[in-house]
Write an enzyme that holds these catalytic residues in place. Structure first.
Site, PDB file in Angstrom:
ATOM      1  N   ASP A   1      -5.589  -0.053   6.371  1.00  0.00           N
ATOM      2  CA  ASP A   1      -6.317  -0.551   7.402  1.00  0.00           C
ATOM      3  C   ASP A   1      -7.549   0.264   7.629  1.00  0.00           C
ATOM      4  O   ASP A   1      -8.629  -0.066   7.581  1.00  0.00           O
ATOM      5  CB  ASP A   1      -5.531  -0.330   8.476  1.00  0.00           C
ATOM      6  CG  ASP A   1      -4.273  -1.300   8.595  1.00  0.00           C
ATOM      7  OD1 ASP A   1      -4.274  -1.957   7.504  1.00  0.00           O
ATOM      8  OD2 ASP A   1      -3.450  -1.090   9.638  1.00  0.00           O
TER       9      ASP A   1
ATOM     10  N   GLY B   1      -1.723  -7.990  14.466  1.00  0.00           N
ATOM     11  CA  GLY B   1      -1.889  -7.922  13.177  1.00  0.00           C
ATOM     12  C   GLY B   1      -3.447  -7.490  12.677  1.00  0.00           C
ATOM     13  O   GLY B   1      -3.694  -7.758  11.446  1.00  0.00           O
TER      14      GLY B   1
ATOM     15  N   GLU C   1      -2.578   8.332  13.117  1.00  0.00           N
ATOM     16  CA  GLU C   1      -1.514   7.296  13.171  1.00  0.00           C
ATOM     17  C   GLU C   1      -0.140   8.158  12.353  1.00  0.00           C
ATOM     18  O   GLU C   1       0.958   8.022  13.154  1.00  0.00           O
ATOM     19  CB  GLU C   1      -1.644   6.125  12.338  1.00  0.00           C
ATOM     20  CG  GLU C   1      -2.915   5.263  12.789  1.00  0.00           C
ATOM     21  CD  GLU C   1      -2.324   3.812  12.926  1.00  0.00           C
ATOM     22  OE1 GLU C   1      -1.260   3.366  13.034  1.00  0.00           O
ATOM     23  OE2 GLU C   1      -3.586   3.166  13.230  1.00  0.00           O
TER      24      GLU C   1
ATOM     25  N   SER D   1      -5.943  -3.280  15.335  1.00  0.00           N
ATOM     26  CA  SER D   1      -6.829  -2.707  16.525  1.00  0.00           C
ATOM     27  C   SER D   1      -6.403  -1.312  16.543  1.00  0.00           C
ATOM     28  O   SER D   1      -7.473  -0.524  17.256  1.00  0.00           O
ATOM     29  CB  SER D   1      -5.947  -3.532  17.896  1.00  0.00           C
ATOM     30  OG  SER D   1      -4.821  -3.157  18.084  1.00  0.00           O
TER      31      SER D   1
ATOM     32  N   ASP E   1       0.825  -1.148  -0.028  1.00  0.00           N
ATOM     33  CA  ASP E   1      -0.022   0.066   0.058  1.00  0.00           C
ATOM     34  C   ASP E   1       0.817   1.333  -0.199  1.00  0.00           C
ATOM     35  O   ASP E   1       0.284   2.097  -0.597  1.00  0.00           O
ATOM     36  CB  ASP E   1      -0.943   0.065   1.090  1.00  0.00           C
ATOM     37  CG  ASP E   1      -0.354  -0.026   2.632  1.00  0.00           C
ATOM     38  OD1 ASP E   1       0.699  -0.527   2.808  1.00  0.00           O
ATOM     39  OD2 ASP E   1      -0.939   0.607   3.358  1.00  0.00           O
TER      40      ASP E   1
ATOM     41  N   SER F   1     -11.982   1.677  29.612  1.00  0.00           N
ATOM     42  CA  SER F   1     -11.979   0.576  28.726  1.00  0.00           C
ATOM     43  C   SER F   1     -11.752  -0.784  29.492  1.00  0.00           C
ATOM     44  O   SER F   1     -11.278  -0.981  30.476  1.00  0.00           O
ATOM     45  CB  SER F   1     -10.388   0.937  27.862  1.00  0.00           C
ATOM     46  OG  SER F   1     -10.068  -0.217  27.168  1.00  0.00           O
TER      47      SER F   1
END
Length: 381
Positions: A174, A126, A162, A129, A38, A69
């Site tokens: 992703d 992988g 990110e 998440s 990508d 959480s």
């Protein structure tokens, strides 16, 4: 354990005294084939999986941010809104606090909120998440602010979380897979065009299941190794005088003198070809051909791209001996194997892997079953 919307709402109400205003489910994704393509403008073939980040959220009348959480209990966030801008300057950010600060800063949220996160998605295996968490927060906060974003905007915002805030040079795959996922479909990702097209991948109809084997091996080199591969493939495309390796062909490999750059380029070219071949094989129901393409992809990732590990290599080899298509998935350097086998093989696969891992004194793997591709990011309540 699966998360149910009513469970999430009840837990939220117990924590904060009233029900949430917005509930979203953000799945993880697994890439069937097409890894490390990508960021060179190539192709990939992910699916959304039925393991998700769930978020319940409610705006507060004050400027306090409270995030709980169930899967990151040591990273509860209690944050005054006034500190967000200052913290956002301290990149790269990390942990749950980093995601919260990034999303508040990106969206320019001017009020506090109560948030509960629950998840069935394994962390650091992988299955993306981090992108799942980013998109859950982005979707819920945009919804609460009555400024819902379209799919393309959400994808770009998640990538900014990110790239800009967390310091991870991730590509479009992703977030695109998570936002665009459709039941019984894979998403043909064109990274250069930043587009995803659903294509049929109905293995369930053929009596097959997808298995994700979380090898429980830490991906300690994934960050540094990933950045190194980005650098190497860019160097190769620069030498070849092309914008990215999406435009490279087999004849270009011989133009490179560095054996490492040759190998990296060979993988990207071959992997792009395998994506299209997998789509065509699935469309005609040729699952044996799909298996072979998965094995070929793993060999390329292991030998030419060197992102596999002995545990991953052995796991794929054992599955191949059973006639199960398998390959490392994601960034590599640990993490998960994706495998395609017959539904009735599930017990045999789990028994074999447990026995083999015990013999090698490895931490026992976790086998997640994906009966069919799932829907992507969506509002539940």
């Amino acid at each position: 354990m699966p998360v149910r919307a009513e469970t999430l709402v009840n837990h939220f109400s117990q924590l904060f005294g009233e029900p949430p205003q917005s509930v979203w489910e953000s799945p993880g994704r697994v890439n069937l084939i097409g890894d490390h393509t990508d960021y060179q403008g190539g192709f990939a073939l992910p699916i959304a999986v039925p393991y998700s980040t769930w978020i319940a959220a409610q705006l507060r009348p004050d400027e306090e941010i409270h995030v709980y959480s169930d899967y990151l209990p040591d990273q509860r966030v209690d944050l005054p809104l006034e500190t967000v801008s200052r913290l956002a300057q301290k990149t790269p950010l990390s942990g749950l606090l980093g995601f919260v600060v990034a999303v508040w800063d990106l969206l320019g949220v001017t009020t506090g909120a109560n948030i509960l996160l629950m998840s069935t998605l394994p962390v650091a295996s992988g299955l993306s998440s981090s992108a799942s968490l980013s998109l859950a927060l982005l979707a819920a906060l945009s919804d609460l602010g009555q400024r819902p974003h379209d799919a393309k905007t959400l994808i770009h915002l998640a990538r900014q979380v990110e790239n800009v805030y967390l310091g991870v040079e991730s590509g479009i795959l992703d977030p695109l897979a998570i936002v665009c996922g459709q039941r019984d479909c894979a998403i043909r990702v064109d990274a250069l065009a930043e587009e995803g097209q659903p294509v049929s991948f109905n293995y369930a109809q053929a009596g097959k299941s997808l298995f994700i084997i979380d090898t429980r091996t830490p991906r300690t080199l994934a960050g540094s190794g990933y950045h190194e591969r980005v650098k190497e493939t860019k160097e190769a495309s620069d030498i070849l005088g092309i914008p990215c390796l999406r435009f490279a062909s087999d004849k270009n490999i011989d133009q490179l003198t560095d054996p490492v750059l040759k190998a990296r380029t060979r993988h990207v070219i071959g992997e792009n070809q395998r994506v299209q071949a997998t789509i065509e094989a699935a469309e005609r129901g040729d699952w044996s051909r799909v298996n072979q393409l998965l094995w070929d992809s793993h060999q390329s990732l292991s030998r030419d791209f060197m992102v596999s590990t002995p545990v991953l290599d052995e796991t794929v080899a054992w599955l191949q001996d059973m006639g199960v298509g398998a390959r490392v998935t994601g960034a590599g350097f640990g993490g998960s194997v994706v495998a395609l086998g017959d539904c009735e093989q599930q017990a045999d696969i789990e028994a074999l892997l447990i026995r083999r891992y015990q013999e090698n004194r490895w931490a026992l793997p976790r086998v997640l079953t994906v009966l069919r591709p799932a829907d992507g990011l969506h509002k539940v309540l």
